[in-house]
Enzyme design. Structure first.
Site, PDB file in Angstrom:
ATOM      1  N   THR A  78       0.789  -1.232   0.000  1.00  0.00           N
ATOM      2  CA  THR A  78       0.000   0.000   0.000  1.00  0.00           C
ATOM      3  C   THR A  78       0.821   1.282   0.000  1.00  0.00           C
ATOM      4  O   THR A  78       0.258   2.370  -0.092  1.00  0.00           O
ATOM      5  CB  THR A  78      -0.957   0.024   1.210  1.00  0.00           C
ATOM      6  OG1 THR A  78      -0.197  -0.125   2.426  1.00  0.00           O
ATOM      7  CG2 THR A  78      -1.983  -1.083   1.103  1.00  0.00           C
ATOM      8  N   SER A  79       2.152   1.192   0.069  1.00  0.00           N
ATOM      9  CA  SER A  79       2.978   2.399   0.032  1.00  0.00           C
ATOM     10  C   SER A  79       4.368   2.033  -0.452  1.00  0.00           C
ATOM     11  O   SER A  79       4.738   0.859  -0.538  1.00  0.00           O
ATOM     12  CB  SER A  79       3.059   3.069   1.413  1.00  0.00           C
ATOM     13  OG  SER A  79       3.737   2.233   2.337  1.00  0.00           O
ATOM     14  N   TYR A 130      17.215  -3.860  13.441  1.00  0.00           N
ATOM     15  CA  TYR A 130      16.751  -3.962  12.048  1.00  0.00           C
ATOM     16  C   TYR A 130      17.654  -4.911  11.259  1.00  0.00           C
ATOM     17  O   TYR A 130      17.177  -5.816  10.549  1.00  0.00           O
ATOM     18  CB  TYR A 130      16.743  -2.571  11.424  1.00  0.00           C
ATOM     19  CG  TYR A 130      16.422  -2.526   9.948  1.00  0.00           C
ATOM     20  CD1 TYR A 130      15.109  -2.435   9.501  1.00  0.00           C
ATOM     21  CD2 TYR A 130      17.444  -2.560   8.999  1.00  0.00           C
ATOM     22  CE1 TYR A 130      14.819  -2.383   8.136  1.00  0.00           C
ATOM     23  CE2 TYR A 130      17.167  -2.514   7.637  1.00  0.00           C
ATOM     24  CZ  TYR A 130      15.852  -2.419   7.218  1.00  0.00           C
ATOM     25  OH  TYR A 130      15.572  -2.371   5.872  1.00  0.00           O
ATOM     26  N   ILE A 145       7.837   1.066  -2.051  1.00  0.00           N
ATOM     27  CA  ILE A 145       8.240   0.101  -3.066  1.00  0.00           C
ATOM     28  C   ILE A 145       7.083  -0.812  -3.432  1.00  0.00           C
ATOM     29  O   ILE A 145       6.852  -1.114  -4.611  1.00  0.00           O
ATOM     30  CB  ILE A 145       9.440  -0.725  -2.563  1.00  0.00           C
ATOM     31  CG1 ILE A 145      10.686   0.157  -2.457  1.00  0.00           C
ATOM     32  CG2 ILE A 145       9.710  -1.910  -3.470  1.00  0.00           C
ATOM     33  CD1 ILE A 145      11.855  -0.530  -1.782  1.00  0.00           C
ATOM     34  N   SER A 154      17.900  -6.353   2.690  1.00  0.00           N
ATOM     35  CA  SER A 154      18.639  -5.102   2.806  1.00  0.00           C
ATOM     36  C   SER A 154      20.130  -5.389   2.921  1.00  0.00           C
ATOM     37  O   SER A 154      20.539  -6.389   3.530  1.00  0.00           O
ATOM     38  CB  SER A 154      18.183  -4.330   4.047  1.00  0.00           C
ATOM     39  OG  SER A 154      19.029  -3.235   4.311  1.00  0.00           O
TER      40      SER A 154
END
Length: 273
Positions: free
Chosen positions: A10-11, A160, A13, A128
């Site tokens: 929904t946002s 993260y 990428i 990542s």
């Protein structure tokens, strides 16, 4: 055309990837946590099926699996949901949020939807380069006996990075256990999204100054999802590269697999078992 389930659509990428996949004519199931954003996406892409579900918790994964029970087959599963928070946060299940979204959610989604993914199907995990080293520098390690950082161990960048390393170990181990699938992880580049919206503005602005637009970040994800050549391994955007040395530790991967299986309370079956 392929049937593609895109989680985190929904946002950022995910939304740009949804637009690109829709323009190419693929059958889409788009998943987002926020109902308002999901409704807006449904209006933008009326031919897609849009599901509002919070995959950071088991009930959200079960909701999505229920919606897809009659889908017949899923050719591609894209695990794109992402978070980054400056302070420690937990899900309602008591799981640290980075681990829940970046590692536990893809695990549960594969476990829940695996029967719908045929031989030759693809699983794309958006990862990542942070799996190598956190933004502030240092080495990323993971303890399979203590997968989850508690409030006292939490560091926004290291936590993260650990969650992304866990996901990469999972990616490789899943490929070993399910060689009938094509399992891949991809670093889409440093991309301007709202991932770090909770961080100080100056910190976000410094990163955004040299970051790619979201549509550019979506391009390698789409290529790996539906491109002609079935991918495996780890990609830095369009290039297949070697990930960190520790990510190839098969004994560590097996231990992380067992610990995740216990934490997720659901199994992923090896092929033929």
């Amino acid at each position: 055309m392929s049937t593609v389930v895109l989680v985190g659509a929904t946002s950022g990428i995910g939304r740009r990837a949804a637009e690109q996949l829709s323009a190419a004519g693929h059958r889409l199931v788009l998943v987002g946590r926020d109902p308002e954003r999901a409704a807006a996406l449904a209006k933008q892409l009326p031919d897609a099926t849009v599901v509002a579900a919070d995959v950071s918790v088991r009930s959200g994964v079960e909701r999505l699996a229920g919606e897809l029970a009659a889908a017949g087959r899923i050719d591609v599963l894209i695990n794109n949901a992402g978070v980054m928070t400056p302070t420690y946060q937990e899900t309602p299940e008591g799981v640290e949020l980075n681990l829940a979204v970046h590692h536990l959610a893809p695990w549960r989604l594969v476990a829940a939807l695996g029967e719908l993914i045929p031989a030759g199907g693809r699983i794309v995990n958006v990862n990542s380069e942070g799996h190598r080293s956190p933004m502030r520098g240092g080495t990323v390690r993971i303890d399979p006996d203590r997968l989850m950082d508690g409030p006292g161990e939490f560091d926004p960048f290291l936590t993260y990075s650990r969650s992304k390393l866990a996901n990469l170990l999972f990616t490789y181990e899943l490929q070993r256990r399910r060689p009938d699938w094509h399992v891949v992880a991809v670093h889409p580049g440093v991309v301007r999204t709202d991932l770090g919206r909770q961080f100080p503005r100056l910190q976000v602005a410094a990163i955004s100054a040299f970051a790619l637009p979201a549509r550019k970040g979506a391009e390698p994800v789409v290529r790996l999802a539906v491109g002609a050549e079935p991918p495996t391994g780890y990609y830095d955007r369009f290039s297949k590269v070697r990930s960190s040395r520790i990510s190839y530790d098969e004994q560590l991967a097996r231990r992380v697999w067992a610990a995740t299986e216990e934490l997720a309370a659901v199994r992923i079956l090896d092929k033929g078992k």
